[in-house]
Design a protein around this motif. Sequence first.
Motif, mmCIF file in Angstrom:
data_model
loop_
_atom_site.group_PDB
_atom_site.id
_atom_site.type_symbol
_atom_site.label_atom_id
_atom_site.label_comp_id
_atom_site.label_asym_id
_atom_site.label_seq_id
_atom_site.Cartn_x
_atom_site.Cartn_y
_atom_site.Cartn_z
ATOM 1 N N GLN A 237 -59.461 23.155 11.193
ATOM 2 C CA GLN A 237 -59.661 21.856 11.815
ATOM 3 C C GLN A 237 -61.280 22.041 12.433
ATOM 4 O O GLN A 237 -62.108 20.918 12.390
ATOM 5 N N HIS A 238 -61.768 23.107 12.592
ATOM 6 C CA HIS A 238 -62.991 23.175 13.429
ATOM 7 C C HIS A 238 -64.299 23.720 12.508
ATOM 8 O O HIS A 238 -65.384 23.810 13.068
ATOM 9 N N VAL A 239 -64.095 23.874 11.179
ATOM 10 C CA VAL A 239 -65.197 24.229 10.314
ATOM 11 C C VAL A 239 -66.015 22.921 9.952
ATOM 12 O O VAL A 239 -65.367 21.793 9.630
ATOM 13 N N PRO A 240 -67.232 22.961 10.450
ATOM 14 C CA PRO A 240 -68.128 21.896 10.112
ATOM 15 C C PRO A 240 -68.076 21.669 8.726
ATOM 16 O O PRO A 240 -68.397 22.234 7.851
ATOM 17 N N ARG A 241 -67.742 20.389 8.448
ATOM 18 C CA ARG A 241 -67.543 19.979 6.876
ATOM 19 C C ARG A 241 -69.017 19.803 6.145
ATOM 20 O O ARG A 241 -68.879 19.851 4.982
ATOM 21 N N ARG A 242 -69.910 20.068 6.781
ATOM 22 C CA ARG A 242 -71.280 19.877 6.360
ATOM 23 C C ARG A 242 -72.008 21.378 5.705
ATOM 24 O O ARG A 242 -72.999 21.532 5.038
ATOM 25 N N LEU A 243 -71.124 22.340 5.957
ATOM 26 C CA LEU A 243 -71.472 23.798 5.557
ATOM 27 C C LEU A 243 -71.247 23.854 4.064
ATOM 28 O O LEU A 243 -70.179 23.198 3.665
ATOM 29 N N THR A 244 -72.272 24.548 3.475
ATOM 30 C CA THR A 244 -71.851 24.852 2.121
ATOM 31 C C THR A 244 -70.924 25.889 1.853
ATOM 32 O O THR A 244 -70.274 26.628 2.793
ATOM 33 N N GLN B 257 -72.193 29.219 3.189
ATOM 34 C CA GLN B 257 -72.176 29.380 4.535
ATOM 35 C C GLN B 257 -70.963 29.695 5.063
ATOM 36 O O GLN B 257 -71.055 30.337 5.935
ATOM 37 N N VAL B 258 -69.971 29.087 4.658
ATOM 38 C CA VAL B 258 -68.534 29.002 5.141
ATOM 39 C C VAL B 258 -68.123 30.715 5.142
ATOM 40 O O VAL B 258 -67.909 31.404 6.232
ATOM 41 N N ILE B 259 -68.425 31.418 3.824
ATOM 42 C CA ILE B 259 -68.046 32.767 3.738
ATOM 43 C C ILE B 259 -68.863 33.653 4.607
ATOM 44 O O ILE B 259 -68.725 34.596 5.423
ATOM 45 N N GLU B 260 -70.194 33.562 4.591
ATOM 46 C CA GLU B 260 -71.468 34.058 5.320
ATOM 47 C C GLU B 260 -71.225 34.063 6.704
ATOM 48 O O GLU B 260 -71.735 34.865 7.650
ATOM 49 N N SER B 261 -70.551 32.972 7.304
ATOM 50 C CA SER B 261 -70.339 32.994 8.689
ATOM 51 C C SER B 261 -69.520 33.994 9.235
ATOM 52 O O SER B 261 -69.260 33.908 10.657
ATOM 53 N N ALA B 262 -68.642 34.848 8.256
ATOM 54 C CA ALA B 262 -67.875 36.027 8.894
ATOM 55 C C ALA B 262 -68.896 36.889 9.643
ATOM 56 O O ALA B 262 -68.400 37.580 10.553
ATOM 57 N N THR C 246 -70.991 32.137 15.419
ATOM 58 C CA THR C 246 -70.276 30.895 15.245
ATOM 59 C C THR C 246 -70.565 30.513 13.827
ATOM 60 O O THR C 246 -71.184 30.924 12.953
ATOM 61 N N PHE C 247 -69.938 29.235 13.572
ATOM 62 C CA PHE C 247 -69.904 28.940 12.242
ATOM 63 C C PHE C 247 -71.503 28.253 11.870
ATOM 64 O O PHE C 247 -71.878 28.344 10.809
ATOM 65 N N ILE C 248 -72.076 27.861 12.844
ATOM 66 C CA ILE C 248 -73.371 27.265 12.725
ATOM 67 C C ILE C 248 -74.482 27.958 12.956
ATOM 68 O O ILE C 248 -75.753 27.648 12.730
ATOM 69 N N SER C 249 -74.479 29.422 13.512
ATOM 70 C CA SER C 249 -75.499 30.309 13.623
ATOM 71 C C SER C 249 -75.927 31.147 12.697
ATOM 72 O O SER C 249 -74.979 31.365 11.658
ATOM 73 N N ARG C 250 -77.042 31.693 12.745
ATOM 74 C CA ARG C 250 -77.581 32.592 11.390
ATOM 75 C C ARG C 250 -76.822 33.676 11.531
ATOM 76 O O ARG C 250 -76.430 34.618 12.332
ATOM 77 N N PRO C 251 -76.101 34.073 10.095
ATOM 78 C CA PRO C 251 -75.558 35.274 9.967
ATOM 79 C C PRO C 251 -76.391 36.635 9.991
ATOM 80 O O PRO C 251 -77.500 36.387 9.445
ATOM 81 N N LYS C 252 -75.798 37.589 10.389
ATOM 82 C CA LYS C 252 -76.708 38.935 10.610
ATOM 83 C C LYS C 252 -76.016 39.943 9.433
ATOM 84 O O LYS C 252 -74.920 40.607 9.485
ATOM 85 N N ARG D 220 -63.181 34.229 3.793
ATOM 86 C CA ARG D 220 -63.863 34.522 4.848
ATOM 87 C C ARG D 220 -63.161 35.369 6.104
ATOM 88 O O ARG D 220 -63.924 36.374 6.698
ATOM 89 N N ALA D 221 -61.876 35.575 6.154
ATOM 90 C CA ALA D 221 -61.359 36.507 6.955
ATOM 91 C C ALA D 221 -61.041 37.804 6.470
ATOM 92 O O ALA D 221 -61.222 38.588 7.084
ATOM 93 N N LEU D 222 -61.295 38.099 5.139
ATOM 94 C CA LEU D 222 -61.352 39.257 4.407
ATOM 95 C C LEU D 222 -62.714 39.961 4.394
ATOM 96 O O LEU D 222 -62.701 40.994 4.411
ATOM 97 N N VAL D 223 -63.748 38.954 3.851
ATOM 98 C CA VAL D 223 -64.948 39.586 3.329
ATOM 99 C C VAL D 223 -65.402 40.680 4.028
ATOM 100 O O VAL D 223 -66.127 41.671 3.478
ATOM 101 N N LYS D 224 -65.373 40.683 5.352
ATOM 102 C CA LYS D 224 -66.233 41.652 6.159
ATOM 103 C C LYS D 224 -65.463 42.867 6.353
ATOM 104 O O LYS D 224 -65.892 43.845 7.043
#
Length: 662
Positions: free
Chosen positions: A455-462, A465-470, A474-480, A544-548
């Motif tokens: 419900q809380h994933v921004p629909r505008r993310l590619t 970007q959704v996978i990299e947010s792991a 936050t969903f919209i901050s820059r991934p390290k 996204r839950a697994l990849v990291k």
Amino acid sequence: MPGLTTRPPIIRIANGTFYRQHPNSVTPASKTHQHSNPPLFSNLTFELPSHPAKPHNWAIVGPSLSGKSTFLQVLRGSHLCFPPTARSFPYLATDSVPHRLRNPAKAIKYVGFDDTTSGYGSVTTTAYLSARYESRREETDFSLLDFLTGNTEFNPSTGLEDEEKIDDALLARVVRDLRLEPLLQLPVAFLSNGQGRRARIARALLTSPEVLMLDEPFMGLDPPTVAGLSPLLKDLADKRQPRLVLSARPQDPLPDWITHLVYLRTDCQVGAMGDKETVLEGLKKYVRGVKKGGLADDDTLPVHALVEMGRVLTSNGIQGEGIGEDYIATSPGVTLVKEELKTELGEPLVEMNGCQVRYGDKIALGNWTEQRDGSEAKGLHWTVRRGERWGVFGPNGSGKTTIVSLLCSDHPQTYSLPIKLFGRSRLPEPGSGQIPLTFWDIQSRVGHSSPEIHQHVPRRLTIRQVIESAWADTFISRPKMDAAAKAQVDATLRWFEPELNPDFTRHDAALRNQETPASTLFWSEDHLFGGISFSAQRLLLFLRALVKHPDIIVLDEAYSGMDDALRDKCMLFLQYGEEKMYAPSADKKGDVIMDNPGKVTVKGLNDQQALIVISHVKEEVPDCVREWICLPEANTGKPARFGRLDGPLGKDRKRWAEIWSV
């Protein structure tokens, strides 16, 4: 009754073809950035009668990416129709229909469980994930009763029109049959996932539409709730108040009152349509033909998805066998669990020592007393160690989602309860010399997929970007991310491109084998999360839950919305990553599992990780799960029960019955 069949249909489609965008709007631009706009349900002819002489209760069935939700949306007037006159709603123009229902958007209600399309997300979705667990109520926290009766306006200019008022008898019946009585005064934001689904179904029923379209209505509901919901829907279908159209996955048992089926292919085209028995018999002949080698297995009509098709949901439970019961299909539940279970226990990652979650006088979790070490102990006592694979079960509202919120530290009471995560508390412990865990520490070490996260994933993310947010706070901050992390994301996207890329075709895959790997992933930056199918969205959150490779993986109803083929592929990836893959069997007896001959970048679960799975469907529990906890129904005072499985759960009804005590 004489004359009834002469009344015009509610929905009439005569040789219509549909598009998401106007076909002339797609120009031959750069091939790498052109999104396809294929025709949907070409030359479709369909009628939903208003007063049939015999029941016409439709179910739209199909595997992932077949367009079940899209088909329902087409029926209620969405998407472009060519020719425009091919789709009409003649019955809605008659005097038999109240004036407020002359518009198809109001007369035909759609209830899905992607909140962006359900029409109720603005009320049921909170601004941030932990808000639902807070004790303080805001002015916008409408109660469930307010939600059901439509009382969700601030300073409404006028009262409800007489024809829009809720019938008290219908309200009482719907609330009783959907088991919502104890929840009426709770804020909608406080409801669990399953309770929220029941609330949305109830709200749609109370608007008394001419047609109610339910997109996978039994998804995420516990067996007792399904047992209550199906007879309610049958009664409404019998009275045609409203007329019902359901969607379902092929492996889902269909209610016994369903009379007609539409089976969709994976290319958003109709594979079969008509009365239920005729459609099932045709699909059964197709399965047998492929098995015997006389028919080619059509990629758009996968046999694997049809194996469990045809089971029936009755008042006495699920009955019958699938149409492909004699079609031998190898699945992870049969072949993957060969390793010996470990006897050495790892260090504790989660320790709950007497947790009771309270909201005033209401205890939402841990409302029991049990014997521990010869003395009485209150609340939930539960320890999760490295390497353990847990299943968490229980009816809707029993506290499963609350448990997840505690171990993910989304719940504000995590600070005050006797909980340790990764051996540390959230607050300073005098004399321990340990620094308290921060919220960000915990989030970085827990991979989490759930309907609440959805419900809380921004629909505008590619998609990328959704996978990299792991790797982001936050969903919209820059991934390290370092080079290894980026390589894992690339490998994961390539592995699941057929399921994630809306433009994917087998022909494109063959061409891309000749290209460099980087040039084949442009699609992951072109497509937005809000523009892909519901099953693809669920898949993306699972990955996204697994990849990291976090210390704890939490899968809360993670496979809901997926067909069995995609679910099995996800389970294989969970346990083995890229090391194992499906391959078609040469003897037509089903898919087999083989070693991946290519480069392996992403590996599966390791003995340093813990897995926690929540599901109401035994087939959606990975085969590696061995430990289980079953929470009691709310307010019964019974303690949680614990156990250990002696083998995979998915194919064993006895083990499932033991967990649920049935």
